[in-house]
Every structure is written in C-alpha cells, then in structure tokens.
Design a protein around this motif. Structure first.
Motif, PDB file in Angstrom:
ATOM      1  N   GLN A   8      34.709  64.420   1.290  1.00 16.46           N
ATOM      2  CA  GLN A   8      33.993  65.304   2.204  1.00 16.46           C
ATOM      3  C   GLN A   8      32.821  64.560   2.854  1.00 16.46           C
ATOM      4  N   PRO A   9      32.752  64.543   4.174  1.00 22.75           N
ATOM      5  CA  PRO A   9      31.665  63.819   4.852  1.00 22.75           C
ATOM      6  C   PRO A   9      30.276  64.302   4.425  1.00 22.75           C
ATOM      7  N   GLN A  10      30.083  65.599   4.260  1.00 26.18           N
ATOM      8  CA  GLN A  10      28.773  66.117   3.857  1.00 26.18           C
ATOM      9  C   GLN A  10      28.400  65.611   2.468  1.00 26.18           C
ATOM     10  N   ALA A  11      29.364  65.540   1.578  1.00 25.12           N
ATOM     11  CA  ALA A  11      29.099  65.057   0.221  1.00 25.12           C
ATOM     12  C   ALA A  11      28.693  63.584   0.224  1.00 25.12           C
ATOM     13  N   ARG A  12      29.196  62.825   1.174  1.00 25.22           N
ATOM     14  CA  ARG A  12      28.872  61.402   1.252  1.00 25.22           C
ATOM     15  C   ARG A  12      27.384  61.189   1.565  1.00 25.22           C
ATOM     16  N   TYR A  13      26.791  62.106   2.318  1.00 25.94           N
ATOM     17  CA  TYR A  13      25.411  61.917   2.777  1.00 25.94           C
ATOM     18  C   TYR A  13      24.399  62.849   2.109  1.00 25.94           C
ATOM     19  N   THR A  14      24.865  63.734   1.249  1.00 28.06           N
ATOM     20  CA  THR A  14      23.958  64.600   0.503  1.00 28.06           C
ATOM     21  C   THR A  14      23.427  63.814  -0.688  1.00 28.06           C
ATOM     22  N   LEU A  15      22.115  63.799  -0.848  1.00 27.25           N
ATOM     23  CA  LEU A  15      21.522  63.037  -1.944  1.00 27.25           C
ATOM     24  C   LEU A  15      21.587  63.825  -3.247  1.00 27.25           C
ATOM     25  N   SER A  16      21.654  63.095  -4.340  1.00 24.52           N
ATOM     26  CA  SER A  16      21.803  63.695  -5.665  1.00 24.52           C
ATOM     27  C   SER A  16      20.632  63.297  -6.560  1.00 24.52           C
ATOM     28  N   ASN A  17      20.634  63.839  -7.770  1.00 23.06           N
ATOM     29  CA  ASN A  17      19.619  63.458  -8.752  1.00 23.06           C
ATOM     30  C   ASN A  17      19.655  61.956  -9.034  1.00 23.06           C
ATOM     31  N   ASN A  18      20.840  61.357  -8.976  1.00 26.35           N
ATOM     32  CA  ASN A  18      20.938  59.913  -9.194  1.00 26.35           C
ATOM     33  C   ASN A  18      20.231  59.128  -8.084  1.00 26.35           C
ATOM     34  N   ASP A  19      20.306  59.622  -6.846  1.00 33.93           N
ATOM     35  CA  ASP A  19      19.579  58.978  -5.756  1.00 33.93           C
ATOM     36  C   ASP A  19      18.077  59.042  -6.007  1.00 33.93           C
TER      37      ASP A  19
ATOM     38  N   GLN B  28      44.524  34.738   8.272  1.00 33.99           N
ATOM     39  CA  GLN B  28      44.927  36.068   8.733  1.00 33.99           C
ATOM     40  C   GLN B  28      45.141  36.993   7.543  1.00 33.99           C
ATOM     41  N   ALA B  29      45.788  36.488   6.514  1.00 34.79           N
ATOM     42  CA  ALA B  29      46.049  37.306   5.323  1.00 34.79           C
ATOM     43  C   ALA B  29      44.735  37.706   4.662  1.00 34.79           C
ATOM     44  N   ARG B  30      43.798  36.751   4.559  1.00 30.05           N
ATOM     45  CA  ARG B  30      42.521  37.079   3.941  1.00 30.05           C
ATOM     46  C   ARG B  30      41.736  38.100   4.762  1.00 30.05           C
ATOM     47  N   ALA B  31      41.783  37.990   6.063  1.00 33.60           N
ATOM     48  CA  ALA B  31      41.049  38.931   6.913  1.00 33.60           C
ATOM     49  C   ALA B  31      41.588  40.349   6.733  1.00 33.60           C
ATOM     50  N   THR B  32      42.908  40.508   6.652  1.00 29.70           N
ATOM     51  CA  THR B  32      43.452  41.859   6.472  1.00 29.70           C
ATOM     52  C   THR B  32      43.235  42.350   5.054  1.00 29.70           C
ATOM     53  N   ASP B  33      43.172  41.443   4.072  1.00 33.65           N
ATOM     54  CA  ASP B  33      42.888  41.855   2.694  1.00 33.65           C
ATOM     55  C   ASP B  33      41.478  42.413   2.564  1.00 33.65           C
ATOM     56  N   LEU B  34      40.544  41.959   3.392  1.00 30.91           N
ATOM     57  CA  LEU B  34      39.166  42.396   3.290  1.00 30.91           C
ATOM     58  C   LEU B  34      38.932  43.785   3.888  1.00 30.91           C
ATOM     59  N   ASP B  35      39.771  44.220   4.815  1.00 31.12           N
ATOM     60  CA  ASP B  35      39.553  45.510   5.466  1.00 31.12           C
ATOM     61  C   ASP B  35      39.398  46.657   4.477  1.00 31.12           C
ATOM     62  N   PRO B  36      40.248  46.771   3.431  1.00 32.22           N
ATOM     63  CA  PRO B  36      40.093  47.906   2.513  1.00 32.22           C
ATOM     64  C   PRO B  36      38.749  47.914   1.770  1.00 32.22           C
ATOM     65  N   ILE B  37      38.103  46.780   1.676  1.00 33.13           N
ATOM     66  CA  ILE B  37      36.821  46.715   0.991  1.00 33.13           C
ATOM     67  C   ILE B  37      35.774  47.540   1.730  1.00 33.13           C
ATOM     68  N   ASN B  38      35.842  47.553   3.040  1.00 31.99           N
ATOM     69  CA  ASN B  38      34.823  48.226   3.839  1.00 31.99           C
ATOM     70  C   ASN B  38      35.252  49.605   4.339  1.00 31.99           C
ATOM     71  N   ASP B  39      36.453  50.019   4.037  1.00 26.87           N
ATOM     72  CA  ASP B  39      36.929  51.324   4.483  1.00 26.87           C
ATOM     73  C   ASP B  39      36.435  52.422   3.554  1.00 26.87           C
ATOM     74  N   LEU B  40      35.970  53.516   4.144  1.00 30.17           N
ATOM     75  CA  LEU B  40      35.604  54.695   3.368  1.00 30.17           C
ATOM     76  C   LEU B  40      36.825  55.592   3.229  1.00 30.17           C
ATOM     77  N   SER B  41      36.910  56.277   2.132  1.00 29.64           N
ATOM     78  CA  SER B  41      38.030  57.183   1.908  1.00 29.64           C
ATOM     79  C   SER B  41      38.005  58.287   2.953  1.00 29.64           C
ATOM     80  N   PRO B  42      39.129  58.518   3.633  1.00 33.28           N
ATOM     81  CA  PRO B  42      39.177  59.614   4.606  1.00 33.28           C
ATOM     82  C   PRO B  42      39.275  60.977   3.911  1.00 33.28           C
ATOM     83  N   ASN B  43      39.525  60.988   2.609  1.00 31.68           N
ATOM     84  CA  ASN B  43      39.701  62.241   1.876  1.00 31.68           C
ATOM     85  C   ASN B  43      38.399  62.842   1.361  1.00 31.68           C
TER      86      ASN B  43
END
Length: 175
Positions: free
Chosen positions: A35-46, A18-33
């Motif tokens: 900007q959603p548009q910035a997350r999906y806008t491609l850059s020169n690095n892409d 149980q402890a390991r399962a809850t420890d893994l959740d933050p690994i897959n969470d995206l920051s709510p702070n």
C-alpha cells in the motif's frame, strides 16, 4: 529511432555487463503490491530510529544546525538546570558543550514510544551519558527523558523535551 536504441545499447555494452545491469533492477524496485500510504506513514520504529540518530549526532558533536533542523518551533526543551526556549538558547547551550566536552557517549535503554503520525508520538527512555572534559573531569550520569515528537513534512522534530537526572549509585548527580 526508438526501435534502434535498444540494439545500439546491446551492441555497445558487452553481454556480461548487460546481464549485470538487468540483475540490478530488482534491487531498486519497490513492490507494486504494498500500500503506497503504508510506505510513507511513519511508525514507532521510525521514531526510535530518530532518537538514536539524535544521540549519535551528540556522540560525534555534529554541527548545531543538524540539531536545530530537528527541533520544532516554538522550542520547549529543558535539560537539568537549562531551559531552552529559542534557537539562541540552544546555540548557547551547545557551544558550552562543544567548548568543554572532548568526548562523550550516550547509551539509551528502556525506550518506549506511543502515538501516531496524526497525533504525534511520546517517547520515554533512560540514557547513560558518559563524558570527558578538556580539564580531565569525567561524568557518568543516568538521565530520564521524555519527548514529544511531531512530523513536519517528511521530517520528525522534537516539539518538547524534558530531562531529569536519576540518582544512581556510582554516577554523578550533575553533568
């Protein structure tokens, strides 16, 4: 039933798991702070990453469909001595590569990218192509390439490719 479900899960899963399962959740969470548009806008690095993956696919002689999925229509590509204006042109050119080349490597340098997701990107770079043919012949060629890359849906595609062999001491003049 909703109130009982967490209790049933708690009883069925040992505490250590149980402890390991809850420890893994933050690994897959995206920051709510962020900007959603910035997350999906491609850059020169892409775009640079796309170019490196394109050449890595040639290094491993990926299936032709891999490349065709990354080329925009209409097709406007020109390798030295080889204009490619259709999927069939590309398939014919690539079959010549896969029938002849038993090993090859592409080393990219001096990569420059400019543009935007809205207008597309222009990229220029030099690539050192080294190869060995079935016949035993070897190649070591410097090529200057210019690309125009666009975004279609969630994928980048090459809209235009122009390649020119650079004269450099110690290198072939034709692949």
């Amino acid at each position: 039933m909703r109130a009982i479900l967490p209790l049933l899960i708690a009883l069925a899963i040992p505490p250590a798991l149980q402890a390991r399962a809850t420890d893994l959740d933050p690994i897959n969470d995206l920051s709510p702070n962020y900007q959603p548009q910035a997350r999906y806008t491609l850059s020169n690095n892409d775009v640079k990453s796309f170019i490196y993956r394109w050449f890595a696919a040639f290094d491993h002689q990926r299936e032709a469909g891999y490349f065709l999925n990354r080329i925009a229509n209409p097709i406007e590509m020109h390798y030295p001595g080889t204009p490619i204006r259709s999927e069939q042109d590309f398939l014919n050119w690539y079959k010549g590569v896969t029938d002849t080349i038993i090993w090859n490597s592409h080393q990219i340098d001096q990569i420059e990218v400019s543009g935007s997701q809205k207008l597309g990107w222009e990229a220029s770079y030099r690539v050192r192509w080294q190869a060995r043919e079935k016949s035993g012949a070897t190649h070591d060629v410097m090529v200057a390439q210019r690309l125009y890359i666009i975004r279609r849906g969630d994928q980048l595609q090459i809209a235009r490719l122009q390649a020119e062999i650079l004269p450099e001491p110690g290198h072939d003049q034709a692949p």
